[in-house]
Design a protein around this motif. Structure first.
Motif, PDB file in Angstrom:
ATOM      1  N   LYS A 270       0.826  -1.207   0.000  1.00  0.00           N
ATOM      2  CA  LYS A 270       0.000   0.000   0.000  1.00  0.00           C
ATOM      3  C   LYS A 270       0.858   1.252   0.000  1.00  0.00           C
ATOM      4  CE  LYS A 270      -3.999  -2.081   2.319  1.00  0.00           C
ATOM      5  NZ  LYS A 270      -4.839  -2.070   3.546  1.00  0.00           N
ATOM      6  N   HIS A 271       1.886   1.281   0.830  1.00  0.00           N
ATOM      7  CA  HIS A 271       2.742   2.467   0.875  1.00  0.00           C
ATOM      8  C   HIS A 271       3.562   2.619  -0.404  1.00  0.00           C
ATOM      9  CE1 HIS A 271       1.641   2.428   5.111  1.00  0.00           C
ATOM     10  NE2 HIS A 271       2.198   3.622   5.246  1.00  0.00           N
ATOM     11  N   ALA A 272       3.981   1.523  -0.996  1.00  0.00           N
ATOM     12  CA  ALA A 272       4.712   1.621  -2.260  1.00  0.00           C
ATOM     13  C   ALA A 272       3.823   2.172  -3.366  1.00  0.00           C
ATOM     14  CB  ALA A 272       5.263   0.248  -2.649  1.00  0.00           C
ATOM     15  N   VAL A 273       2.563   1.710  -3.404  1.00  0.00           N
ATOM     16  CA  VAL A 273       1.627   2.230  -4.411  1.00  0.00           C
ATOM     17  C   VAL A 273       1.349   3.706  -4.179  1.00  0.00           C
ATOM     18  CG1 VAL A 273      -0.753   2.058  -5.225  1.00  0.00           C
ATOM     19  CG2 VAL A 273       0.592  -0.010  -4.874  1.00  0.00           C
ATOM     20  N   ALA A 274       1.188   4.112  -2.897  1.00  0.00           N
ATOM     21  CA  ALA A 274       0.944   5.531  -2.600  1.00  0.00           C
ATOM     22  C   ALA A 274       2.142   6.386  -3.002  1.00  0.00           C
ATOM     23  CB  ALA A 274       0.644   5.695  -1.112  1.00  0.00           C
ATOM     24  N   ALA A 275       3.358   5.895  -2.714  1.00  0.00           N
ATOM     25  CA  ALA A 275       4.551   6.653  -3.104  1.00  0.00           C
ATOM     26  C   ALA A 275       4.672   6.748  -4.625  1.00  0.00           C
ATOM     27  CB  ALA A 275       5.790   5.984  -2.522  1.00  0.00           C
ATOM     28  N   GLU A 276       4.377   5.663  -5.313  1.00  0.00           N
ATOM     29  CA  GLU A 276       4.439   5.697  -6.777  1.00  0.00           C
ATOM     30  C   GLU A 276       3.421   6.672  -7.358  1.00  0.00           C
ATOM     31  OE1 GLU A 276       4.180   2.547 -10.538  1.00  0.00           O
ATOM     32  OE2 GLU A 276       3.810   1.895  -8.473  1.00  0.00           O
ATOM     33  N   ASP A 277       2.211   6.678  -6.791  1.00  0.00           N
ATOM     34  CA  ASP A 277       1.201   7.626  -7.256  1.00  0.00           C
ATOM     35  C   ASP A 277       1.634   9.064  -6.995  1.00  0.00           C
ATOM     36  OD1 ASP A 277      -0.311   5.480  -8.042  1.00  0.00           O
ATOM     37  OD2 ASP A 277      -1.554   5.459  -6.235  1.00  0.00           O
ATOM     38  N   GLY A 278       2.247   9.308  -5.828  1.00  0.00           N
ATOM     39  CA  GLY A 278       2.727  10.662  -5.533  1.00  0.00           C
ATOM     40  C   GLY A 278       3.813  11.114  -6.494  1.00  0.00           C
ATOM     41  N   VAL A 279       4.754  10.203  -6.793  1.00  0.00           N
ATOM     42  CA  VAL A 279       5.826  10.548  -7.734  1.00  0.00           C
ATOM     43  C   VAL A 279       5.259  10.810  -9.127  1.00  0.00           C
ATOM     44  CG1 VAL A 279       7.881   9.650  -8.877  1.00  0.00           C
ATOM     45  CG2 VAL A 279       7.597   9.345  -6.420  1.00  0.00           C
ATOM     46  N   ASN A 280       4.317   9.973  -9.550  1.00  0.00           N
ATOM     47  CA  ASN A 280       3.706  10.177 -10.868  1.00  0.00           C
ATOM     48  C   ASN A 280       2.954  11.502 -10.934  1.00  0.00           C
ATOM     49  OD1 ASN A 280       4.655   7.706 -11.769  1.00  0.00           O
ATOM     50  ND2 ASN A 280       2.824   6.596 -11.149  1.00  0.00           N
ATOM     51  N   ALA A 281       2.247  11.853  -9.848  1.00  0.00           N
ATOM     52  CA  ALA A 281       1.522  13.130  -9.824  1.00  0.00           C
ATOM     53  C   ALA A 281       2.494  14.300  -9.874  1.00  0.00           C
ATOM     54  CB  ALA A 281       0.646  13.201  -8.574  1.00  0.00           C
ATOM     55  N   ALA A 282       3.615  14.200  -9.124  1.00  0.00           N
ATOM     56  CA  ALA A 282       4.599  15.290  -9.136  1.00  0.00           C
ATOM     57  C   ALA A 282       5.239  15.436 -10.517  1.00  0.00           C
ATOM     58  CB  ALA A 282       5.665  15.025  -8.077  1.00  0.00           C
ATOM     59  N   VAL A 283       5.554  14.316 -11.147  1.00  0.00           N
ATOM     60  CA  VAL A 283       6.153  14.381 -12.486  1.00  0.00           C
ATOM     61  C   VAL A 283       5.170  14.957 -13.500  1.00  0.00           C
ATOM     62  CG1 VAL A 283       7.059  12.962 -14.366  1.00  0.00           C
ATOM     63  CG2 VAL A 283       7.776  12.519 -12.021  1.00  0.00           C
ATOM     64  N   ASP A 284       3.915  14.551 -13.410  1.00  0.00           N
ATOM     65  CA  ASP A 284       2.901  15.110 -14.315  1.00  0.00           C
ATOM     66  C   ASP A 284       2.738  16.617 -14.107  1.00  0.00           C
ATOM     67  OD1 ASP A 284       2.504  12.587 -15.311  1.00  0.00           O
ATOM     68  OD2 ASP A 284       0.760  12.158 -14.030  1.00  0.00           O
ATOM     69  N   LYS A 285       2.762  17.044 -12.846  1.00  0.00           N
ATOM     70  CA  LYS A 285       2.642  18.479 -12.567  1.00  0.00           C
ATOM     71  C   LYS A 285       3.846  19.236 -13.109  1.00  0.00           C
ATOM     72  CE  LYS A 285       1.692  21.695  -8.802  1.00  0.00           C
ATOM     73  NZ  LYS A 285       1.467  21.829  -7.320  1.00  0.00           N
ATOM     74  N   ALA A 286       5.060  18.666 -12.943  1.00  0.00           N
ATOM     75  CA  ALA A 286       6.258  19.321 -13.472  1.00  0.00           C
ATOM     76  C   ALA A 286       6.204  19.417 -14.998  1.00  0.00           C
ATOM     77  CB  ALA A 286       7.502  18.556 -13.025  1.00  0.00           C
ATOM     78  N   PHE A 287       5.756  18.344 -15.641  1.00  0.00           N
ATOM     79  CA  PHE A 287       5.643  18.373 -17.103  1.00  0.00           C
ATOM     80  C   PHE A 287       4.610  19.395 -17.562  1.00  0.00           C
ATOM     81  CE2 PHE A 287       7.250  13.758 -17.607  1.00  0.00           C
ATOM     82  CZ  PHE A 287       8.550  14.226 -17.581  1.00  0.00           C
ATOM     83  N   SER A 288       3.490  19.485 -16.835  1.00  0.00           N
ATOM     84  CA  SER A 288       2.464  20.464 -17.217  1.00  0.00           C
ATOM     85  C   SER A 288       2.967  21.889 -17.031  1.00  0.00           C
ATOM     86  CB  SER A 288       1.206  20.233 -16.381  1.00  0.00           C
ATOM     87  OG  SER A 288       1.468  20.448 -14.994  1.00  0.00           O
ATOM     88  N   LEU A 289       3.732  22.130 -15.949  1.00  0.00           N
ATOM     89  CA  LEU A 289       4.313  23.466 -15.750  1.00  0.00           C
ATOM     90  C   LEU A 289       5.323  23.796 -16.847  1.00  0.00           C
ATOM     91  CD1 LEU A 289       4.828  23.512 -11.874  1.00  0.00           C
ATOM     92  CD2 LEU A 289       3.132  24.788 -13.190  1.00  0.00           C
ATOM     93  N   GLU A 290       6.116  22.802 -17.231  1.00  0.00           N
ATOM     94  CA  GLU A 290       7.091  23.045 -18.290  1.00  0.00           C
ATOM     95  C   GLU A 290       6.405  23.369 -19.615  1.00  0.00           C
ATOM     96  OE1 GLU A 290      10.814  20.701 -20.493  1.00  0.00           O
ATOM     97  OE2 GLU A 290       9.585  19.715 -18.975  1.00  0.00           O
ATOM     98  N   ARG A 291       5.357  22.593 -19.929  1.00  0.00           N
ATOM     99  CA  ARG A 291       4.630  22.881 -21.172  1.00  0.00           C
ATOM    100  C   ARG A 291       3.972  24.258 -21.121  1.00  0.00           C
ATOM    101  NH1 ARG A 291       3.178  17.359 -20.578  1.00  0.00           N
ATOM    102  NH2 ARG A 291       1.206  17.971 -19.602  1.00  0.00           N
ATOM    103  N   SER A 292       3.427  24.622 -19.962  1.00  0.00           N
ATOM    104  CA  SER A 292       2.794  25.931 -19.840  1.00  0.00           C
ATOM    105  C   SER A 292       3.816  27.057 -19.994  1.00  0.00           C
ATOM    106  CB  SER A 292       2.095  26.030 -18.483  1.00  0.00           C
ATOM    107  OG  SER A 292       1.542  27.312 -18.297  1.00  0.00           O
TER     108      SER A 292
END
Length: 266
Positions: free
Chosen positions: A114-136
């Motif tokens: 459960k904690h590994a899945v939560a950490a993976e989801d957090g990392v994926n969300a942070a990477v998606d946010k960084a990519f969206s900021l870069e594109r913006s």
């Protein structure tokens, strides 16, 4: 005839001798009150069979066998047709140390999963946010650049804007802090609107999109822009009036001078 009788007696004599020898060699059990055939049958039942498929004789039934239509045969009950239900009783036993260890290991694995899945989801969300900021950011910077049809070049225009800002800083070096902060900015913005108007228009539109998120800042910006436009319009009007006044005075002076020249010549 006499020969035949003699022949029969000679043939019968060996058979009789063989029968007597066999009776002497094979013992028989004599029962006091038993018939001869019963004793023979009992003797045959005690003999060892010499063939594998030999079956011992079944005892004779002393009771009569009822016929299928006889009333002595009990009718089959309904209970015999029902399927027999087999009851399985759970054998209760205390868990062994191995079972308890396996249960704890399973809980630990689920916790880590459960904690590994939560950490993976957090990392994926942070990477998606960084990519969206870069594109913006890249799209915003690309939208500020002037189009090719305008013919505007950024490099010399930005250099002129920087030089105007530095000139304003030099001019307000010995003034108060308010003038030293506002004069370089005003000269730089003014030079930008003169040298690179398309780029400054794009920057103004971008700032307006951010200002609309805050109504107070947007209203103050609108009022300031209106006041600046009105001041600029009045300045242009007064400059036009001053220009006309000067031209009239110059024309009058020229006419006067020409009149003096004509009078002097006469």
């Amino acid at each position: 005839m006499a020969a035949r009788v003699l022949l029969r007696q000679r043939v019968a004599a060996p058979f009789m001798a063989a029968a007597l020898v066999g009776g002497a060699l094979i013992p028989s059990v004599a029962l006091a009150e038993s018939p001869a055939h019963q004793g023979h049958e009992r003797f045959l039942s005690h003999k060892k069979p010499i063939y594998d498929d030999f079956e011992a004789p079944l005892p004779k039934a002393t009771t009569p066998v009822p016929s299928p239509t006889s009333a002595t045969i009990p009718a089959p009950s309904d209970a015999s047709t029902e399927p027999v239900e087999v009851e399985y009783r759970a054998i209760s036993r205390t868990p062994t140390p191995t079972d308890r260890l396996a249960a704890q290991v399973g809980k630990a694995r689920l916790f880590l999963y459960k904690h590994a899945v939560a950490a993976e989801d957090g990392v994926n969300a942070a990477v998606d946010k960084a990519f969206s900021l870069e594109r913006s950011f890249t799209s915003t910077v690309a939208s500020l650049a002037p189009s090719r049809e305008s013919g505007e070049q950024l490099m010399p225009g930005l250099v002129y804007v920087l030089v105007a800002s530095m000139a304003g800083s030099i001019m307000s070096r010995n003034r108060n802090i308010l003038l030293r902060a506002s004069l370089p900015l005003a000269l730089g913005v003014g030079a930008g609107w003169i040298v690179i108007p398309v780029t400054m228009g794009n920057v103004s539109d971008l700032l307006w999109t951010y200002e609309k998120r805050f109504p107070v800042i947007a209203d103050s910006h609108i009022r300031t822009r209106d006041s600046i436009e009105n001041a600029w319009h009045m300045t242009r009007v007064h400059a036009e009036l001053g220009k006309n006044y000067v031209e009239e005075k110059v024309a009058d002076a020229r006419d006067t001078v020409e009149g003096w020249v004509k009078t002097g010549k006469n």
